[in-house]
Write an enzyme that holds these catalytic residues in place. Structure first.
Site, PDB file in Angstrom:
ATOM      1  N   LYS A 196      77.590 -10.648 -19.098  1.00  0.00           N
ATOM      2  CA  LYS A 196      78.954 -10.421 -18.249  1.00  0.00           C
ATOM      3  C   LYS A 196      78.714  -9.141 -17.369  1.00  0.00           C
ATOM      4  O   LYS A 196      78.570  -8.101 -17.994  1.00  0.00           O
ATOM      5  CB  LYS A 196      79.862 -10.508 -19.275  1.00  0.00           C
ATOM      6  CG  LYS A 196      81.400 -10.138 -18.402  1.00  0.00           C
ATOM      7  CD  LYS A 196      82.628 -10.165 -19.105  1.00  0.00           C
ATOM      8  CE  LYS A 196      83.905  -9.921 -18.467  1.00  0.00           C
ATOM      9  NZ  LYS A 196      85.065  -9.798 -19.254  1.00  0.00           N
ATOM     10  N   GLU A 234      70.505  -8.659 -23.241  1.00  0.00           N
ATOM     11  CA  GLU A 234      71.721  -9.112 -23.866  1.00  0.00           C
ATOM     12  C   GLU A 234      71.836 -10.372 -24.659  1.00  0.00           C
ATOM     13  O   GLU A 234      72.327 -10.461 -25.638  1.00  0.00           O
ATOM     14  CB  GLU A 234      72.631  -8.841 -22.817  1.00  0.00           C
ATOM     15  CG  GLU A 234      73.378  -7.407 -22.780  1.00  0.00           C
ATOM     16  CD  GLU A 234      74.499  -7.008 -23.876  1.00  0.00           C
ATOM     17  OE1 GLU A 234      74.625  -7.730 -24.533  1.00  0.00           O
ATOM     18  OE2 GLU A 234      74.852  -6.116 -23.531  1.00  0.00           O
ATOM     19  N   LYS A 249      78.374 -14.834 -16.085  1.00  0.00           N
ATOM     20  CA  LYS A 249      79.361 -14.397 -15.352  1.00  0.00           C
ATOM     21  C   LYS A 249      79.367 -13.139 -14.466  1.00  0.00           C
ATOM     22  O   LYS A 249      79.018 -12.078 -15.151  1.00  0.00           O
ATOM     23  CB  LYS A 249      80.596 -14.208 -16.435  1.00  0.00           C
ATOM     24  CG  LYS A 249      82.087 -14.019 -15.867  1.00  0.00           C
ATOM     25  CD  LYS A 249      83.014 -13.621 -16.843  1.00  0.00           C
ATOM     26  CE  LYS A 249      84.306 -13.391 -16.249  1.00  0.00           C
ATOM     27  NZ  LYS A 249      85.125 -12.633 -17.118  1.00  0.00           N
TER      28      LYS A 249
HETATM   29  C1  PBG Z   1      88.389 -10.379 -19.924  1.00  0.00           C
HETATM   30  C2  PBG Z   1      88.041 -11.319 -19.213  1.00  0.00           C
HETATM   31  C3  PBG Z   1      87.928 -10.848 -17.488  1.00  0.00           C
HETATM   32  C4  PBG Z   1      87.600 -12.436 -16.857  1.00  0.00           C
HETATM   33  C5  PBG Z   1      87.425 -12.994 -17.831  1.00  0.00           C
HETATM   34  N1  PBG Z   1      87.691 -12.487 -19.390  1.00  0.00           N
HETATM   35  C6  PBG Z   1      88.072  -9.754 -16.560  1.00  0.00           C
HETATM   36  C7  PBG Z   1      87.349  -8.359 -16.789  1.00  0.00           C
HETATM   37  O1  PBG Z   1      86.441  -8.548 -17.329  1.00  0.00           O
HETATM   38  O2  PBG Z   1      87.800  -7.606 -16.063  1.00  0.00           O
HETATM   39  C8  PBG Z   1      87.423 -12.547 -15.261  1.00  0.00           C
HETATM   40  C9  PBG Z   1      87.679 -13.841 -15.077  1.00  0.00           C
HETATM   41  C10 PBG Z   1      87.671 -14.020 -13.636  1.00  0.00           C
HETATM   42  O3  PBG Z   1      87.538 -13.219 -12.865  1.00  0.00           O
HETATM   43  O4  PBG Z   1      88.027 -15.289 -12.998  1.00  0.00           O
HETATM   44  N2  PBG Z   1      87.480  -9.206 -20.131  1.00  0.00           N
END
Ligand code: PBG
Length: 325
Positions: A196, A234, A249
Site C-alpha cells: 500500500k 513488504e 494499492k
Molecule cells: C485506510 C484506507 C484508505 C483507503 C483504504 N483503506 C485511506 C488511506 O490510507 O488514507 C483508500 C481507498 C481509496 O482511496 O479508495 N487506511
C-alpha cells in the site's frame, strides 16, 4: 524468395477471432465493491468527489446486497464511519461498532455474499492516523498492533469472511493471525494490503470516510511511490507472517508492481482501483472527454492483465452491468 509478411491482423479480422485469442478475461465474479457504512445515518449521503458513491445507513445494506447478487458480484469491502472518534480509535473494535453491526446484518440476510472488512484505525481516530500517536505525533508501531488484533477478532466474531488490514504497521499480519487463532478463528483468512503506497489518489476516500490526517501525512508507514522492490519485500514479509491473499494499492499507477508481485508469489492477488482513480474517470466522463464504459472496462481489464486475480473497484456495479449486456 521474399519472406512472407507476418500478419497479426489475421486474428483481429472478426469479433469471433478476437474473442478466441483474447488473453485476459474480466467478469463480475472478479470484482469487489467497497462500501462506506456510517453509524446514525438515516439516508444515503452522496460523496461529492465520488459521483455515484454514497455513505450508506445500515438499513440500506440489504438492498445493496440484493443488487450485488443480481449482478454476480461476490464480495464487498466494508469501511465504517463511526459517530464518535477518539485518540485510540476505540470504535474500530467495539462489538456494537458500525462495521461489526453491518457485517452481522449482511451475513444474516445474505450468507452467500462475502464480507471483507477493512481493518484500520484511521476512520476511528480523532487525529486521522492509522495507529496510536506518541508525544511527537509519530505513529507507534507495536502498541498499535494490539488494537489491530483486537479489531480483527471483533470483526471475525461479527461474521467477517475475510479480514483486510490496511494500516501498514510492521508485524501486523502476524499479530492478527495469532489473535484470530487464539480466538478459535483459524479458518478466517487475511487479505493483507501488503503493498500500500503513500498516494495522492486516496483524496476522495478521505473525504468519504473523514479520515484525512489532522496533521502530517502517512509517509511514515505507507510505501514510497518510487519503490517497487520494497513493495515486493513488504509483500513477501506479509506472506511469511501468514497472509492468505495480498494486495497492491492503488492499481493504475502501480501496474508494474502488480506484475512483479504476481511473479513473486502464487497467492491470490488483489488490486485496489482507488477513489482518486474512480474520480478521474468520472470527472472526464462528465465533461464529455472520455467514454466512461469503454474507459472503465479497459482499465479493469488492464489491472487483470497486469496480474491481479481480484479487482476492488467503485466501478464494480457499472462494470458488472456492462459485462452482462
Ligand atoms: C485506510 C484506507 C484508505 C483507503 C483504504 N483503506 C485511506 C488511506 O490510507 O488514507 C483508500 C481507498 C481509496 O482511496 O479508495 N487506511
Amino acid at each position: 524468395m521474399a519472406f512472407p509478411v507476418t500478419r497479426p491482423r489475421r486474428l483481429r479480422r472478426t469479433a469471433a477471432l478476437r474473442d478466441l485469442v483474447r488473453e485476459t478475461t474480466l467478469a463480475p465474479g472478479d470484482l469487489v465493491l467497497p462500501l462506506f457504512v456510517e453509524a446514525g445515518l438515516t439516508a444515503a449521503a452522496p460523496v461529492a468527489s465520488m459521483p455515484g458513491v454514497s455513505r450508506l445507513p445500515l438499513d440500506a445494506l440489504d438492498a445493496e446486497a440484493r443488487e450485488l447478487e443480481e449482478l454476480g458480484i461476490p464480495a464487498v469491502l466494508l469501511f465504517g464511519i463511526p459517530q464518535a472518534k477518539d485518540a485510540s480509535g476505540s470504535g474500530a473494535w467495539a462489538d456494537d461498532g458500525v462495521v461489526q453491526e453491518a457485517t452481522r446484518r449482511l451475513k444474516a440476510a445474505h450468507p452467500e455474499l462475502l464480507v471483507i472488512t477493512d481493518l484500520c484505525l484511521c476512520e476511528y481516530t480523532s487525529h486521522g492516523h492509522c495507529g496510536l500517536l506518541d508525544e511527537h505525533g509519530a505513529v507507534r508501531n507495536d502498541a498499535t498492533l494490539d488494537l489491530l488484533a483486537r479489531t480483527a477478532v471483533s470483526q471475525a466474531r461479527a461474521g467477517a469472511d475475510i479480514i483486510a488490514p490496511s494500516d501498514m504497521m510492521d508485524g501486523r499480519v502476524g499479530a492478527i493471525r495469532a489473535a484470530l487463532d487464539g480466538d478459535g478463528r483459524e479458518e478466517t483468512p487475511i487479505l493483507s494490503y501488503s503493498a500500500k503506497f503513500a498516494s495522492a489518489f486516496y483524496g476522495p476516500f478521505r473525504d468519504a470516510a473523514g479520515s484525512a490526517p489532522a496533521a502530517g501525512d502517512r509517509r511514515g508507514y505507507q510505501v514510497d511511490a518510487a519503490n517497487a522492490r520494497e513493495a515486493v519485500r513488504e509483500t513477501l514479509l506479509d506472506i511469511e507472517e501468514g497472509a492468505d491473499m495480498v494486495m497492491v494499492k492503488p492499481a493504475l499507477a502501480y501496474l508494474d508492481v502488480i506484475r512483479r508481485i504476481r511473479e513473486a508469489t502464487d497467492l491470490p492477488l488483489a488490486a485496489y482501483n482507488v477513489s482518486g482513480e474512480y474520480a478521474m474517470v468520472k470527472a472526464a466522463a462528465h465533461a464529455g472527454w472520455l467514454d466512461e464504459q469503454a474507459t472503465v472496462l479497459e482499465t479493469l481489464t488492464a489491472i487483470r492483465r497486469a496480474g491481479a486475480d481480484i479487482v476492488i473497484s467503485y466501478h464494480a456495479k457499472d462494470a458488472a452491468r456492462w459485462l452482462q449486456t
